[in-house]
Design a protein around this motif. Structure first.
Motif, short mmCIF file in Angstrom:
data_model
loop_
_atom_site.label_atom_id
_atom_site.label_comp_id
_atom_site.label_asym_id
_atom_site.label_seq_id
_atom_site.Cartn_x
_atom_site.Cartn_y
_atom_site.Cartn_z
N ILE A 295 -1.92 -5.88 8.16
CA ILE A 295 -1.37 -5.98 6.80
C ILE A 295 -2.35 -4.54 6.06
O ILE A 295 -1.43 -3.82 5.18
CB ILE A 295 -1.94 -6.77 6.34
N VAL A 296 -3.35 -3.84 6.49
CA VAL A 296 -4.10 -3.24 5.90
C VAL A 296 -3.60 -1.72 5.99
O VAL A 296 -3.78 -1.14 5.62
CB VAL A 296 -5.69 -3.59 5.02
N ALA A 297 -4.05 -1.64 7.31
CA ALA A 297 -4.87 -0.41 8.00
C ALA A 297 -3.68 0.15 8.43
O ALA A 297 -4.36 1.58 9.13
CB ALA A 297 -5.71 -0.67 8.82
N THR A 298 -2.66 -0.32 9.06
CA THR A 298 -1.12 0.30 9.73
C THR A 298 -0.24 0.72 9.11
O THR A 298 0.08 0.64 7.72
CB THR A 298 -1.40 -0.05 10.99
N ASP A 299 0.92 0.33 9.56
CA ASP A 299 2.77 0.54 8.82
C ASP A 299 2.94 -0.75 8.58
O ASP A 299 2.15 -1.69 9.00
CB ASP A 299 3.13 1.80 9.85
N GLU A 300 3.80 -0.75 7.46
CA GLU A 300 4.36 -1.36 7.13
C GLU A 300 5.19 -2.03 8.83
O GLU A 300 5.66 -3.85 7.79
CB GLU A 300 5.23 -1.45 6.69
N PHE A 301 5.19 -2.46 9.40
CA PHE A 301 5.64 -3.07 10.69
C PHE A 301 4.49 -3.48 11.30
O PHE A 301 5.04 -4.08 12.37
CB PHE A 301 7.10 -1.86 11.49
N ARG B 102 0.49 -1.14 -0.58
CA ARG B 102 0.01 -0.16 -0.08
C ARG B 102 0.72 1.29 0.04
O ARG B 102 1.96 1.04 0.79
CB ARG B 102 -0.72 -0.08 1.18
N ILE B 103 0.24 2.07 -0.51
CA ILE B 103 0.71 3.77 -0.84
C ILE B 103 -0.01 4.19 0.64
O ILE B 103 -1.20 4.35 0.86
CB ILE B 103 0.47 4.58 -1.83
N ARG B 104 0.90 4.84 1.18
CA ARG B 104 -0.56 5.62 2.69
C ARG B 104 -0.96 6.65 2.01
O ARG B 104 -0.98 7.36 0.79
CB ARG B 104 0.73 6.08 3.50
N ILE B 105 -2.67 6.26 2.88
CA ILE B 105 -3.39 7.33 2.46
C ILE B 105 -3.07 8.52 2.03
O ILE B 105 -3.84 9.34 1.04
CB ILE B 105 -5.17 6.14 2.59
N PRO B 106 -3.45 8.98 3.66
CA PRO B 106 -3.39 10.47 3.68
C PRO B 106 -2.14 11.35 3.20
O PRO B 106 -1.93 12.30 2.70
CB PRO B 106 -2.03 10.59 5.28
N SER B 107 -0.77 10.67 2.31
CA SER B 107 -0.25 10.73 1.51
C SER B 107 -0.98 11.73 0.16
O SER B 107 -0.21 12.61 0.08
CB SER B 107 1.13 9.80 0.63
N CYS B 108 -2.09 11.44 0.00
CA CYS B 108 -3.01 11.51 -1.27
C CYS B 108 -3.36 12.80 -0.78
O CYS B 108 -3.72 13.39 -1.92
CB CYS B 108 -3.44 10.37 -2.33
N ALA B 109 -4.35 12.61 0.48
CA ALA B 109 -5.02 13.65 1.27
C ALA B 109 -4.83 14.39 2.28
O ALA B 109 -5.26 15.05 1.59
CB ALA B 109 -5.91 12.10 1.73
N THR B 110 -3.98 14.50 2.13
CA THR B 110 -3.58 15.47 3.41
C THR B 110 -4.24 16.90 2.61
O THR B 110 -3.28 17.99 1.18
CB THR B 110 -2.26 15.66 3.48
N PRO B 111 -5.03 18.47 2.79
CA PRO B 111 -4.57 19.26 2.02
C PRO B 111 -3.58 20.41 1.96
O PRO B 111 -3.65 21.00 0.74
CB PRO B 111 -6.33 19.81 3.39
N SER B 112 -2.95 20.03 2.75
CA SER B 112 -1.83 21.07 3.59
C SER B 112 -0.54 20.58 2.24
O SER B 112 0.07 21.94 2.04
CB SER B 112 -1.24 21.79 4.56
#
Lengths: 138, 412
Positions: B237-243, B3-13
């Motif tokens: 696996i799906v919802a958190t980080d890669e660790f 997964r690509i982290r979702i916030p990287s696409c959605a952060t408004p700033s």
């Protein structure tokens, strides 16, 4: 959970992939009045440029410290620091000392222990075991 | 693996505008006071793309700087037309980067080519807690770098050890590119932190807002209790980080103006450096860099297993794979009646020896033998491995060999 994992951190093996010189900074101080800095001043004028060009990974700082003997100090990646007083030395002597600091290990000088060398890698041949192989009868 | 982290696409700033050139609100003011000695470098400022130098850029900057309504913090806006002292900037000005000895030494130390600009290297050292402006901090580049590091590590682990259990994959991932590992790597690269971030500081120092003595970790960084207790592997696996953490880490953008520990800032630097290398020098060099600095570190995966019931796991595994059920047999022994007996026990499935272990009691030796057999199964390494990333951009697909995919660990 029948199986869990033990958390660790992979350890560095400097030189296996990339090599990073442990010496990160060399600080040289000189005095433009006193005679003990004569060799240091000549070194700074004529040879330091070539040294810096050969070692771009080392940050070099030069500063004047009047009425003090010239000192060179090296800072290493692990936070250790080594200093050498180079008073009354010839430029060649100063050069020798700066090369010494550049090539030095950051660890403090200590006795080499009288122990066998151990490796983190697995033995190719395996470890000899008294319980395996042909039985010896005495 | 993911997964690509979702916030990287959605952060408004992130990325508010798509100008032809990135804007520096200080540019006009500083160009009057600081004499640039290299036009080409100046045109790049903080961007991560190389930009041609057009004539008449001076006018364009002025025009654009006036039109920028959402430009950073208050001091920046009010000072745009006056002369700015460096102490008033939240982080060092990009034009200072070429003069920093620390930065060029760092670039040489990491063996990066001179075409990697020092301005970008300086930007990777600015944590969002020091400079909240996303055009000047490393937040976006550290997101990219985190995804790249996760991608290259996971594909290495999954292709080389196709049978590893998921918890061990998570732990190995954490050992190679986890937060602690990255902080250690930054220290081994000779990164030093500035006592306090600011425009007058040497840009070769790591800039972040420090925690005050006695202050705890800020709430945003403290991993909270998951909202439901039965956190499953699928959730990890799906919802958190890669660790395989229980909850997702905070987005780098959300750390603006929050005091952070040094470890957090150092790891964001390493990630941002990988991200910016990818943008400036391309994927092949990043792969070489990753191999040289991350994969070359020593990690013995066989010591990371912690079995609770290895004998039961092994018999389930044999049942699943259709082997005969495992039997433990004594191979040799010594000193049964002494203070230090040694028993060597092998676990056999039919005529095949699956594993062998030595222990001071029969039971201990049997358990060790079962664990050895399980490790031999889980740590299987295929001989020919083609990493998916090695085929990126290749026209000739004949070199591709499909990798082994295992059905997974034993479920007991």
């Amino acid at each position: 959970m029948p199986l869990s994992a033990i958390k660790t951190v992979a350890t560095a093996q400097n030189g296996v992939g990339a090599f990073i010189l442990p010496c990160k900074r060399i600080t040289l101080s000189y005095c433009d009045w006193a005679g003990s800095s004569r060799g240091m001043n000549a070194y700074l004028k004529n040879q330091l440029g070539a040294f810096a060009k050969r070692n771009p990974q080392i940050e070099i700082q030069v500063y004047k410290k009047a009425k003090h003997h010239p000192v060179m100090t090296a800072d290493y990646l692990n936070g250790h620091r080594k200093s050498i007083n180079v008073k009354n030395m010839t430029p060649e002597g100063v050069k020798e000392k700066i090369e010494l600091l550049r090539n030095a290990s950051p660890e403090e000088d200590k006795r080499v222990p009288n122990k066998p060398v151990t490796s983190i890698n697995e033995s190719v041949r395996g470890i000899w075991s008294p319980f395996h192989g042909a039985k010896i009868k005495i | 693996m993911k997964r690509i982290r979702i916030p990287s696409c959605a952060t408004p700033s992130l990325a508010p505008r798509a100008a032809r050139r990135p804007l520096c609100p200080y540019a006009t003011a500083l160009q009057r006071s600081i004499a640039p000695h290299n036009h080409r470098i100046q045109a790049r400022f903080q961007t991560t793309t190389a930009v041609e130098n057009f004539g008449g850029e001076q006018i364009e900057i002025e025009a654009l700087a006036e039109q920028t309504p959402n430009a950073p913090a208050a001091p920046r806006q009010s000072q745009i037309h006056g002369s700015i002292r460096p102490e008033e900037l939240p982080s060092p000005h990009p034009s200072e980067a070429v003069r920093s000895v620390k930065l060029s030494a760092l670039r040489a130390r990491l063996s990066l080519p001179p075409r990697f600009p020092l301005q970008t290297l300086a930007r990777t050292l600015v944590h969002p807690s020091a400079d909240p402006d996303p055009n000047f901090n490393n937040a976006s580049m550290s997101m990219l770098g985190a995804n790249l590091l996760g991608y290259y590590t996971t594909e290495y682990l999954l292709c080389n050890y196709p049978r590893l259990p998921i918890s061990v994959i998570f732990a190995a991932q954490n050992a190679y590119v986890g937060p602690r590992a990255l902080a250690i790597i930054a220290r081994e690269w000779g990164i030093e932190a500035a006592a306090e971030p600011g425009g007058e500081v040497d840009p070769g120092l790591l800039q972040f807002k420090r925690l005050k003595p006695g202050e705890g970790v800020p709430a945003i960084l403290a991993r909270q209790v998951p909202w439901k207790w039965n956190t499953t592997n699928t959730h990890r696996i799906v919802a958190t980080d890669e660790f395989g953490s229980d909850n997702a880490p905070p987005s780098p953008h959300s750390l603006a103006t929050t005091p952070v520990p040094m470890e957090e800032a150092a790891q964001s630097f390493v990630r941002a450096l990988v991200g910016s290398l990818h943008l400036h020098l391309g994927a092949p060099l990043v792969k070489r860099f990753f191999k040289a600095h991350f994969l070359s570190r020593h990690l013995d995966i066989s010591t990371m297993f912690n079995f609770r019931t290895p004998t039961r796991d092994l018999s389930r595994l044999c049942a699943r794979e259709g082997f005969e059920s495992p039997v433990a047999r004594l191979i040799s022994e010594t000193g049964r009646l002494s203070r230090h007996p040694v028993f060597v026990v092998g676990v056999y499935s039919g005529k095949d020896k699956l594993g062998e272990g030595a222990g001071s009691s029969l039971d201990e030796a049997r358990v060790r033998a079962a664990a050895a057999a399980l490790k031999a199964w889980y740590l299987y390494r295929p001989v020919d491995v083609t990493l998916p990333s090695s085929m990126e951009g290749e026209l000739d697909t004949s070199k591709w060999k499909p990798n082994m995919v295992d059905c997974g660990e034993v479920i007991v």
